[in-house]
Motif scaffolding. Structure first.
Motif, PDB file in Angstrom:
ATOM      1  N   ASN A 166      13.986 -10.926 -13.589  1.00  0.00           N
ATOM      2  CA  ASN A 166      13.871 -10.362 -12.251  1.00  0.00           C
ATOM      3  C   ASN A 166      14.483 -11.304 -11.210  1.00  0.00           C
ATOM      4  N   SER A 167      14.184 -12.590 -11.357  1.00  0.00           N
ATOM      5  CA  SER A 167      14.709 -13.571 -10.409  1.00  0.00           C
ATOM      6  C   SER A 167      16.221 -13.683 -10.511  1.00  0.00           C
ATOM      7  N   LEU A 168      16.738 -13.695 -11.737  1.00  0.00           N
ATOM      8  CA  LEU A 168      18.178 -13.837 -11.931  1.00  0.00           C
ATOM      9  C   LEU A 168      18.943 -12.627 -11.398  1.00  0.00           C
ATOM     10  N   VAL A 169      18.383 -11.438 -11.578  1.00  0.00           N
ATOM     11  CA  VAL A 169      19.051 -10.239 -11.067  1.00  0.00           C
ATOM     12  C   VAL A 169      19.155 -10.276  -9.545  1.00  0.00           C
ATOM     13  N   ILE A 170      18.051 -10.639  -8.894  1.00  0.00           N
ATOM     14  CA  ILE A 170      18.061 -10.705  -7.432  1.00  0.00           C
ATOM     15  C   ILE A 170      19.027 -11.780  -6.952  1.00  0.00           C
ATOM     16  N   ALA A 171      18.973 -12.952  -7.588  1.00  0.00           N
ATOM     17  CA  ALA A 171      19.878 -14.033  -7.204  1.00  0.00           C
ATOM     18  C   ALA A 171      21.322 -13.649  -7.454  1.00  0.00           C
ATOM     19  N   GLY A 172      21.583 -12.904  -8.533  1.00  0.00           N
ATOM     20  CA  GLY A 172      22.945 -12.468  -8.815  1.00  0.00           C
ATOM     21  C   GLY A 172      23.480 -11.527  -7.751  1.00  0.00           C
ATOM     22  N   VAL A 210       9.624 -14.817  -6.844  1.00  0.00           N
ATOM     23  CA  VAL A 210       8.522 -15.604  -7.414  1.00  0.00           C
ATOM     24  C   VAL A 210       7.258 -14.785  -7.620  1.00  0.00           C
ATOM     25  N   PHE A 211       7.291 -13.531  -7.300  1.00  0.00           N
ATOM     26  CA  PHE A 211       6.065 -12.725  -7.294  1.00  0.00           C
ATOM     27  C   PHE A 211       5.380 -12.712  -8.658  1.00  0.00           C
ATOM     28  N   ILE A 212       6.128 -12.474  -9.724  1.00  0.00           N
ATOM     29  CA  ILE A 212       5.510 -12.343 -11.045  1.00  0.00           C
ATOM     30  C   ILE A 212       4.907 -13.671 -11.487  1.00  0.00           C
ATOM     31  N   GLU A 213       5.645 -14.757 -11.293  1.00  0.00           N
ATOM     32  CA  GLU A 213       5.119 -16.061 -11.705  1.00  0.00           C
ATOM     33  C   GLU A 213       3.918 -16.465 -10.856  1.00  0.00           C
ATOM     34  N   LEU A 214       3.886 -15.999  -9.599  1.00  0.00           N
ATOM     35  CA  LEU A 214       2.738 -16.289  -8.743  1.00  0.00           C
ATOM     36  C   LEU A 214       1.448 -15.706  -9.316  1.00  0.00           C
ATOM     37  N   MET A 215       1.552 -14.571  -9.993  1.00  0.00           N
ATOM     38  CA  MET A 215       0.363 -13.968 -10.588  1.00  0.00           C
ATOM     39  C   MET A 215      -0.308 -14.926 -11.566  1.00  0.00           C
ATOM     40  N   PHE A 250       5.378 -24.852 -17.430  1.00  0.00           N
ATOM     41  CA  PHE A 250       6.188 -25.414 -16.359  1.00  0.00           C
ATOM     42  C   PHE A 250       7.678 -25.223 -16.608  1.00  0.00           C
ATOM     43  N   GLY A 251       8.066 -24.972 -17.857  1.00  0.00           N
ATOM     44  CA  GLY A 251       9.461 -24.656 -18.113  1.00  0.00           C
ATOM     45  C   GLY A 251       9.873 -23.383 -17.404  1.00  0.00           C
ATOM     46  N   PHE A 252       9.029 -22.345 -17.532  1.00  0.00           N
ATOM     47  CA  PHE A 252       9.291 -21.097 -16.819  1.00  0.00           C
ATOM     48  C   PHE A 252       9.253 -21.323 -15.307  1.00  0.00           C
ATOM     49  N   LEU A 253       8.251 -22.080 -14.866  1.00  0.00           N
ATOM     50  CA  LEU A 253       8.121 -22.325 -13.429  1.00  0.00           C
ATOM     51  C   LEU A 253       9.331 -23.075 -12.885  1.00  0.00           C
ATOM     52  N   ALA A 254       9.869 -24.021 -13.664  1.00  0.00           N
ATOM     53  CA  ALA A 254      11.039 -24.770 -13.219  1.00  0.00           C
ATOM     54  C   ALA A 254      12.250 -23.858 -13.062  1.00  0.00           C
ATOM     55  N   VAL A 255      12.431 -22.941 -14.022  1.00  0.00           N
ATOM     56  CA  VAL A 255      13.562 -22.009 -13.933  1.00  0.00           C
ATOM     57  C   VAL A 255      13.410 -21.094 -12.722  1.00  0.00           C
ATOM     58  N   ASP A 296       0.572 -15.354 -25.243  1.00  0.00           N
ATOM     59  CA  ASP A 296       0.710 -13.908 -25.426  1.00  0.00           C
ATOM     60  C   ASP A 296       1.415 -13.242 -24.252  1.00  0.00           C
ATOM     61  N   SER A 297       1.482 -13.929 -23.119  1.00  0.00           N
ATOM     62  CA  SER A 297       2.124 -13.347 -21.938  1.00  0.00           C
ATOM     63  C   SER A 297       3.531 -13.911 -21.717  1.00  0.00           C
ATOM     64  N   THR A 298       4.098 -14.512 -22.767  1.00  0.00           N
ATOM     65  CA  THR A 298       5.426 -15.111 -22.625  1.00  0.00           C
ATOM     66  C   THR A 298       6.463 -14.089 -22.201  1.00  0.00           C
ATOM     67  N   HIS A 299       6.355 -12.867 -22.738  1.00  0.00           N
ATOM     68  CA  HIS A 299       7.345 -11.839 -22.388  1.00  0.00           C
ATOM     69  C   HIS A 299       7.293 -11.509 -20.900  1.00  0.00           C
ATOM     70  N   ILE A 300       6.128 -11.650 -20.286  1.00  0.00           N
ATOM     71  CA  ILE A 300       6.035 -11.386 -18.847  1.00  0.00           C
ATOM     72  C   ILE A 300       6.731 -12.499 -18.069  1.00  0.00           C
ATOM     73  N   HIS A 301       6.609 -13.738 -18.562  1.00  0.00           N
ATOM     74  CA  HIS A 301       7.330 -14.841 -17.918  1.00  0.00           C
ATOM     75  C   HIS A 301       8.837 -14.616 -17.995  1.00  0.00           C
ATOM     76  N   TRP A 302       9.302 -14.141 -19.154  1.00  0.00           N
ATOM     77  CA  TRP A 302      10.732 -13.843 -19.267  1.00  0.00           C
ATOM     78  C   TRP A 302      11.124 -12.715 -18.322  1.00  0.00           C
ATOM     79  N   LEU A 303      10.238 -11.751 -18.138  1.00  0.00           N
ATOM     80  CA  LEU A 303      10.497 -10.685 -17.178  1.00  0.00           C
ATOM     81  C   LEU A 303      10.646 -11.251 -15.774  1.00  0.00           C
TER      82      LEU A 303
END
Length: 684
Positions: free
Chosen positions: A296-302, A559-564, A581-586, A285-292
């Motif tokens: 978030n990570s991609l924007v910062i890295a970009g 990594v803040f959101i995934e750390l939660m 772990f797919g989300f964590l790997a990305v 149910d929290s998949t959308h938060i993982h995508w967030l």
């Protein structure tokens, strides 16, 4: 201490990789009707404490009698555990509960157990602290079932409470009721393949519904007259049992009868390979938060990539292409075109070896500024290089281990069904990666001019294991006093020392000898000046701790959101399982890219300020996000957790600090390697 734990720790550690390869949908156990299913009891745990306790050692539990036999299982026997299970506090024992496939039991008597006043006090404390029990059937943890918020789906939370605390209306008094009856619901489906054609079944669910039933109103077999409509529960006070209780609290006892019910129910459409999905519905149910988190990570890295592109494509390339950027003034006499062509630098700095005093004389440079001024000192060996080399070697070892775990987890090879697998396989990968640790550490050590390579090998092999072992051993002294299963048995500690002494250390030695003797140091395009250049006063953002805080904040945000979710799985839902772990790997991949870019920017700014002490700085910048993560841990402890007690708090902060130190060592190595590649590129 369990004999099986002592004898099998080393063996299971060495075979951890072999045991880890569980293939979903293939490695199943099927049962015929009438076949006995062993029920295993493990431990109790709580989200208010870091201390766990073996279930069979609790004061209110009936000791197993050995009367139940199921294949190789006999009640009362302790199972041999792998290293990961031991380290996570598991103590698995076969119980006296009899589960016969396909046979429902509305009520069955287990035993009666007499508990003294100290045992009652201890039981009340466990109930007050919210302890939950972990039972296992067919490798599935007994679960409490819940409904999702929209009531559309059911999901499992592993474990069930051992009792209930009831507070009076005034709030000044509490009563404690022990759950002495459990209703076990075993859910099954048709076995796949030929086993299913033969009528065999597989277990796809294990639910536990506990209930508290008073000791009185029972028949001669110890069963309640009405197990469904219970008026009074079993209160943990001697006065609740009039036949056994005594008025003297010091000698009072309470006889607790235990009963259970068993029901087998078929589940249509749920395959065995998907049976763990019920435990992960809440995380789905929290998949959308993982995508967030990923976005978030991609924007910062970009954004960082754009900054690095500007530095590389405009600033540095412009400096390199600038005519006469580091051209020496040998004489004011004009040179012939042929002579000029012969003396034209072949690279950024030309033939430095041929002009040994070029970099030591700033007046011999034509309008050289910024990073170009320190070219003669940029590859000067750092202070305390004998410590930096083992740190880098250990960081590479951790990096290889973490990469292996992420890959195996992302492809489903490591999964919750392999209990303790992450720790066991991680330990095996770490030990095997010692070969590469010794190799890189020795080469860096020789590059820094080190002579005692055997000493460097020993420091490299001892750095991380020594830190972990010393800390765990000291903490164990506190945990042993609490009689907790969280304490690592002494035999396991000896097994870990044996792994380090007979496997890890030789592998590091082999890699170190090859790297130092056979391969040698890394070659640099520039030799260091005889006299170090004086470093000017640095601006505020590039100074020490300020630079680390600023540099570490960006990877932390990635990594803040995934750390939660990781923290929630570790400390709030101790019975839960982190599996995305797919989300964590990305996110981890984006984190590595971010650390590389942050370190490059920080190193470039440092060199522009004519500070050539980048070796240590790049390592610390790479690992600086660990400072923010530890700060987040402290905040999480005081705002989200309910951990109480000195020992539990000590364990939380010490293990949290160890985790942040390991993370900092890994990411610091990433920063060091990226800065080294960057410096070689611009000065090469």
């Amino acid at each position: 201490m369990h004999a099986g734990v002592r004898s099998s720790t080393v063996l299971y550690s060495l075979l951890a990789l072999t045991h880890a390869f569980y293939i979903p949908g293939v490695s199943y156990q099927s049962y015929r009707d009438g076949e006995t299913l062993p029920l295993l009891v493990n431990k109790v745990y709580s989200d208010t404490s870091e201390l766990q306790y073996a279930y069979t050692e609790l004061p209110f539990v009936c000791p197993p009698t050995g009367r139940v036999r199921s294949g190789r299982f006999t009640s009362g026997a302790s199972l041999s555990l792998n290293l990961g299970e031991v380290l996570r506090g598991d103590r698995i024992t076969v119980s006296d509960y009899e589960l016969v496939m396909g046979n429902d039991e509305e009520a069955r008597y287990l035993c009666s157990h007499i508990v003294g006043s100290e045992g009652l006090k201890r039981t009340r404390e466990l109930i007050r602290d919210g302890y939950m029990a972990e039972w296992i059937v067919d490798n599935l943890p007994g679960a409490t079932s819940f409904q999702t918020t929209d009531k559309s789906r059911k999901y499992y939370a592993a474990g069930f409470k051992i009792g209930e605390e009831v507070t009076s209306a005034s709030g000044d008094q509490s009563k404690y009721f022990l759950y002495n009856h459990v209703t076990l619901v075993i859910r099954y489906s048709r076995a796949p393949g030929k086993d299913g054609d033969q009528g065999k079944k597989v277990i796809v669910g294990f639910e536990v519904f506990p209930k508290s039933i008073e000791a009185g109103n029972r028949d001669k077999n110890g069963l309640p007259y009405d197990i469904h409509n219970v008026e009074n529960g079993l209160e943990l006070t001697p006065r609740s049992n009039s036949t056994e209780g005594l008025e003297d609290e010091g000698t009072a006892t309470l006889t607790i009868p235990f009963t259970y019910s068993v029901y087998f129910r078929e589940v249509e459409g749920l395959e065995w390979k998907n049976r763990w999905d019920m435990y992960f519905v809440a995380q789905d149910d929290s998949t959308h938060i993982h995508w967030l988190a990923i976005i978030n990570s991609l924007v910062i890295a970009g954004l960082l990539s754009a900054v690095v592109a500007v530095i590389l494509a405009r600033t540095i390339r412009g400096d390199i292409s600038d005519e006469g950027n580091i051209k020496p003034k040998r004489s004011r006499r004009p040179k012939s075109p042929r002579a000029s062509a012969e003396k034209k630098p072949s690279g950024l700095l030309g033939d430095i070896e041929g002009d040994a005093d070029l970099s030591s004389d700033d007046e011999g440079l034509d309008e050289v500024t910024g990073w170009k001024l320190v070219h003669g000192d940029v590859f000067r060996p750092p202070q305390y290089g004998g410590l930096l080399a083992p740190l880098v070697g250990s960081g590479i070892q951790l990096l290889l281990m973490a990469t292996g775990l992420l890959v195996l987890s992302s492809f489903g090879v490591l999964n919750p069904s392999y209990r303790g697998g992450y720790v066991s396989v991680g330990t095996a990968l770490f030990i095997l990666a010692g070969l590469f640790s010794g190799y890189f550490s020795s080469r860096v050590y020789k590059t820094f001019g080190g002579q005692l390579w055997q000493k460097n090998v020993f420091v490299t092999a001892s750095l991380v294991p020594g830190l972990l072992f010393t800390t765990i051993f000291i903490l164990n002294l506190f945990v042993w006093v609490q009689a907790s299963s969280t304490a690592i048995p002494f035999g396991t500690l000896l097994g870990l020392v044996a792994l380090w002494l007979f496997i890890q250390l030789p592998l590091v030695y082999i890699g170190g000898r090859y790297g130092y003797v056979s391969v040698g140091p890394y070659e640099h395009p520039i030799k260091a000046n005889a006299i170090p250049r004086q470093i000017p006063v640095q601006s505020w953002p590039t100074k020490g701790f300020q630079a680390l805080l600023l540099s570490g904040f960006i990877p932390f945000v990635v990594v803040f959101i995934e750390l939660m979710f990781v923290f929630k799985s570790l400390w709030q839902d101790k019975s839960g399982y982190y599996y995305v772990f797919g989300f964590l790997a990305v996110v981890s991949a984006v984190l590595v890219v971010t650390i590389i870019e942050v370190t490059i920017v920080a190193t470039y700014l440092q060199l522009c300020n004519e500070n050539y002490h980048w070796w240590w700085q790049s390592f610390m910048v790479g690992g600086s996000s660990s400072i923010w993560i530890f700060g987040y841990l402290v905040w999480y402890y005081f705002t989200k957790l309910h951990i109480s007690g000195f020992v539990s708090s000590l364990l939380f902060f010490c293990y949290g600090f160890l985790a942040c130190a390991i993370y900092g060592l890994l990411t610091g190595t990433v920063g060091f390697l990226s800065a080294y590649a960057f410096v070689r590129r611009i000065y090469g």
